[in-house]
Write a protein that holds these residues in place. Structure first.
Motif: not given
Length: 799
Positions: A49-58
């Motif tokens: 398992e791993s995880s990715i942070l999907v950032a919000d567009d400013k």
């Protein structure tokens, strides 16, 4: 305690299965052992398992105008579902597999299991993918020495990979042309294969197995095996998981996949910077020659005319012109940008857009529109790589792209017109200053003109170089907006096989299989097994149950008086006192549906129990077609009832001694050609009436009523009629024959007898298995019986 029928049926079902408890236990044990062996030798599967942070567009300045405008251009920038689709896409999986070079899988076989090797492999197989290759099958490498090895095929099932059509594989139907021995480092080639095997760390006698798989097949497999999901509905964190038998391989794959995912995002961001640099280089290529020409001309004029500097008046005029020319040059660059932008939009080249801010345009709305269109175009490219044109997400995003293009086109046209107006104003101001130039001397006027042209080109050149440097710095500083939160890590405990669950499933299957077989067997069984079921089917009472005669003696009443079988006949004799009360003389008739159900056995022993009681008893064999009584009593069937009926011989002359006190026998006699007609004569009625006056008990052994017709005429001669069924032999449909006799034939005083009872289908009903009809095992010494099994004694239900 009174129990309803449903409760009794449940007990019948339960104890029916309990009969087979040893078989059920054996199957449960076998299921448990099978599950244990499966757990022991099955390949362990681990979850990585791993995880990715999907950032919000400013949001950019001015985007709020479009969010509220209803155009739908800026909706869903941070679409988690799209990011999931990208991570699971074939193209990303293909890039990852190519980077890791997973096309050759290595294995090592143990006693009962095969282990996949990864990383530190003993040999290295290099495949030539430029030609057709055999994929899917298993090769075996047996090391001879440090230089040579045997190569054989371990498993068939090869397909042929064609480099010209990578997604189509044909089945290999030929014969693989392999030699026996090959050398390490040499190319192993044939009609549809070509690869090289190099040794890394092997010893003579080692056996290594390998399998060749193409990138496309592996990409489809890993893309399908990868699971991507948000950790919850509100979060923008994606969890990536992969189940694999090789933990390190799973970790490397997911880590490389995340790396390629971020690189893909970075590449898309760099496209804008690369387009900007390309645009500026194109502008520089035009201005460089002009700058060089004007520089050479200025230098030559100064040398020829020995004029190096302008006068004070000329310098003032030049500075004013230089300032306006600089502004004009920047305005022309801006105008060229608008022209290029219009051309891109007209030719549908929006993916090559250059950001306006890069060349100094500070229009916030225009910058926002270009940025939005670029992002929507990039999103459309990613969606098309994973979905078809008709997919709702693709169609929706395409609509947003068209709306953004229209808005940008209108804004560019307006900006282009405004820029042209500014350029026209600058030209007018320059022309006004140029009038002052005419007041200067000729030499100074010429120098000012040349120096002015040089300054214009130099200012534009410096300006473009500055913007190019800024674009390259922007490209170098680009970073993916998304980021890796956790690198891949594997759990220490395998997720498969689920050992505890498998053991439980083994036990349950071991129990279900025999129970299912028993259930199906009972369902398909057409024979009568359960006395309670027979009672429900019959329209008459089931008056007696006769157990199985375990001896070879046909007359257990005389020869084994303490047996349970004898006791069951005594019980039936006792019940006759209630069936035919206040009768000194008694006539009994025994019949059945078919031959073999035991009616002769029952009739002989019923006659015997009355004889033991001191009653003068006679047994008459009326089965003229298939007589058996003579054999069981050891007599000769030379004369009998058929003799009396076919001649005028008196019945007393055919009576034979049975060898037992108080019991006489009239045999059926020789088989006549017309048995039915003989029994229907008036003489037969006269004989029977005379016999009834002579004997206390008369017992008829009649032919099966289901096979012959004369038995139906004999029911009227008897006081009590018995219909014999045999457990495990009589068909269930036979009960309907009895019911028809009672309901349609008008036969009265009819009762059922269940013979040869030996299978305990329900507690308390089986002969010798408990309390019920007749005496059971707990006879307390009154008669001999086989000891009841311990489990039946432990589970026996008392009335």
């Amino acid at each position: 305690m009174v129990q309803n029928e449903d409760e009794i049926d449940l007990k019948v079902i339960l104890f029916n299965y309990l009969q087979y408890w040893p078989i059920i236990l054996v199957f449960m044990f076998a299921g448990f052992v099978s599950a244990f062996l499966f757990n022991r030798y099955a390949t362990s599967i681990y979850k990585v398992e791993s995880s990715i942070l999907v950032a919000d567009d400013k949001p950019s300045l001015g985007t709020d105008l479009f969010e509220s405008s209803g155009l739908g251009m800026l909706q869903g920038k941070n679409n988690i579902e799209n990011e999931i689709g990208i991570l699971k896409s074939y193209s990303l999986a293909e890039q990852t597999v190519s980077e890791l070079n997973l096309n050759v899988q290595y294995f090592q076989k143990g006693f009962l299991s095969t282990t996949q090797l990864y990383g530190n492999v003993p040999v290295l197989v290099t495949v030539d993918w430029k030609q057709s290759q055999l994929i899917g099958g298993m090769f075996k490498v047996e090391v001879i020495d440090e230089k040579s090895f045997y190569l054989t095929v371990e498993e068939e099932g090869f397909s042929v990979y064609n480099p010209s059509d990578k997604f189509f594989k044909s089945k290999f139907k030929g014969i693989l042309g392999l030699k026996s021995v090959y050398s390490f480092g040499d190319t192993v080639s044939g009609e549809s294969f070509s690869f090289k095997i190099d040794q890394i760390n092997v010893l003579p006698g080692d056996e290594i197995f390998f399998k060749v798989l193409d990138t496309q097949t592996l990409a489809l497999k890993y893309g399908g095996d990868l699971s991507v999901a948000p950790i919850n509905k509100q979060a923008s964190i994606l969890n990536l998981s992969l189940e694999t038998p090789v933990r390190r391989l799973g970790q490397d794959y997911i880590n490389k996949l995340m790396e390629m995912y971020l690189q893909r995002e970075l590449d898309e961001k760099n496209i804008a910077s690369e387009n900007t640099v390309q645009f500026i280089n194109y502008q520089l290529s035009g201005i460089t020659d002009s700058l060089r020409y004007s520089e050479n001309r200025l230098q030559k004029y100064r040398t020829e005319n020995r004029v190096f500097n302008l006068s004070e008046q000329g310098s003032v005029i030049f500075e004013r012109l230089q300032e306006l020319e600089k502004e004009k040059g920047q305005t022309e660059v801006t105008l060229n940008y608008y022209k290029t932008l219009q051309s891109y939009l007209a030719n549908n080249q929006a993916s090559d857009l250059v950001a306006p801010s890069v060349i100094g345009i500070t229009d916030l709305l225009l910058n926002s529109l270009v940025q939005t269109l670029s992002e929507l175009q990039a999103e459309q490219t990613r969606l098309k790589a994973n979905f078809t044109e008709q997919t709702p997400a693709v169609r929706e995003n395409a609509s947003r792209v068209q709306n953004a293009k229209r808005a940008l086109q209108e804004n560019v046209n307006l900006a282009y017109q405004n820029t042209q107006s500014v350029l026209s104003d600058l030209n007018n101001r320059i022309r006004m200053i140029e009038r002052d130039v005419n007041s200067l001397p000729q030499t100074e006027r010429n120098l000012l003109g040349i120096q002015r042209q040089f300054a214009i080109n130099e200012n534009i050149y410096v300006y473009l170089l500055q913007k190019k440097a800024e674009a390259e710095i922007t490209k170098a500083s680009n970073m993916p907006k998304n980021s890796i939160l956790d690198f891949a890590k594997s759990g220490q405990t395998p997720v498969a096989p689920k050992r505890s669950l498998n053991l439980l499933i083994g036990l349950i299957l071991g129990m279900i299989l025999p129970i299912g077989f028993i259930t199906v067997k009972d369902f398909l069984n057409t024979k009568i097994e359960d006395p309670k079921e027979l009672e429900r089917q019959m329209k008459v009472p089931l008056i007696g149950m006769i157990g199985r005669n375990t001896s070879d003696d046909a007359l257990p009443v005389f020869n084994n008086p303490r047996s349970s079988v004898t006791e069951s006949f005594r019980s039936l004799r006792a019940d006759l006192a209630y069936l035919s009360p206040q009768k000194n003389n008694l006539t009994l008739l025994f019949t059945s549906s078919i031959s073999g159900e035991g009616k002769t056995f029952v009739s002989m022993n019923m006659a015997s129990v009355f004889a033991l009681m001191g009653k003068k008893t006679i047994l008459i064999g009326l089965d003229l077609r298939k007589p058996r009584i003579a054999h069981d009593f050891g007599l000769v069937n030379d004369k009998g009832m058929s003799t009396c009926l076919s001649s005028n011989q008196p019945w007393k002359e055919v009576v034979k001694q049975s060898g037992y006190e108080n019991l006489d026998v009239i045999l059926s006699g020789p088989i006549p050609p017309n048995p039915a007609e003989l029994l229907l004569q008036d003489r037969f009625r006269m004989i029977i009436n005379e016999i009834k006056e002579e004997y206390d008990v008369v017992v008829f052994d009649c032919p099966p009523v289901g096979l012959v017709s004369e038995t139906k005429e004999l029911f009227g001669f008897a006081d009590v009629n018995f219909y014999v069924f045999r457990q495990g032999y009589s068909m269930k449909a036979n009960s309907q024959i009895l019911n028809n006799l009672v309901e349609k034939g008008g036969v009265s005083k009819m009762y059922g007898v269940f013979n040869d009872l030996h299978i305990d289908k329900g507690y308390g009903y089986g002969y010798g298995y408990g309390y019920g009809y007749g005496y059971g095992n707990n006879s307390y010494g009154y008669h001999e019986e086989v000891q009841l099994p311990w489990w039946k004694r432990a589970l026996r239900l008392k009335k």
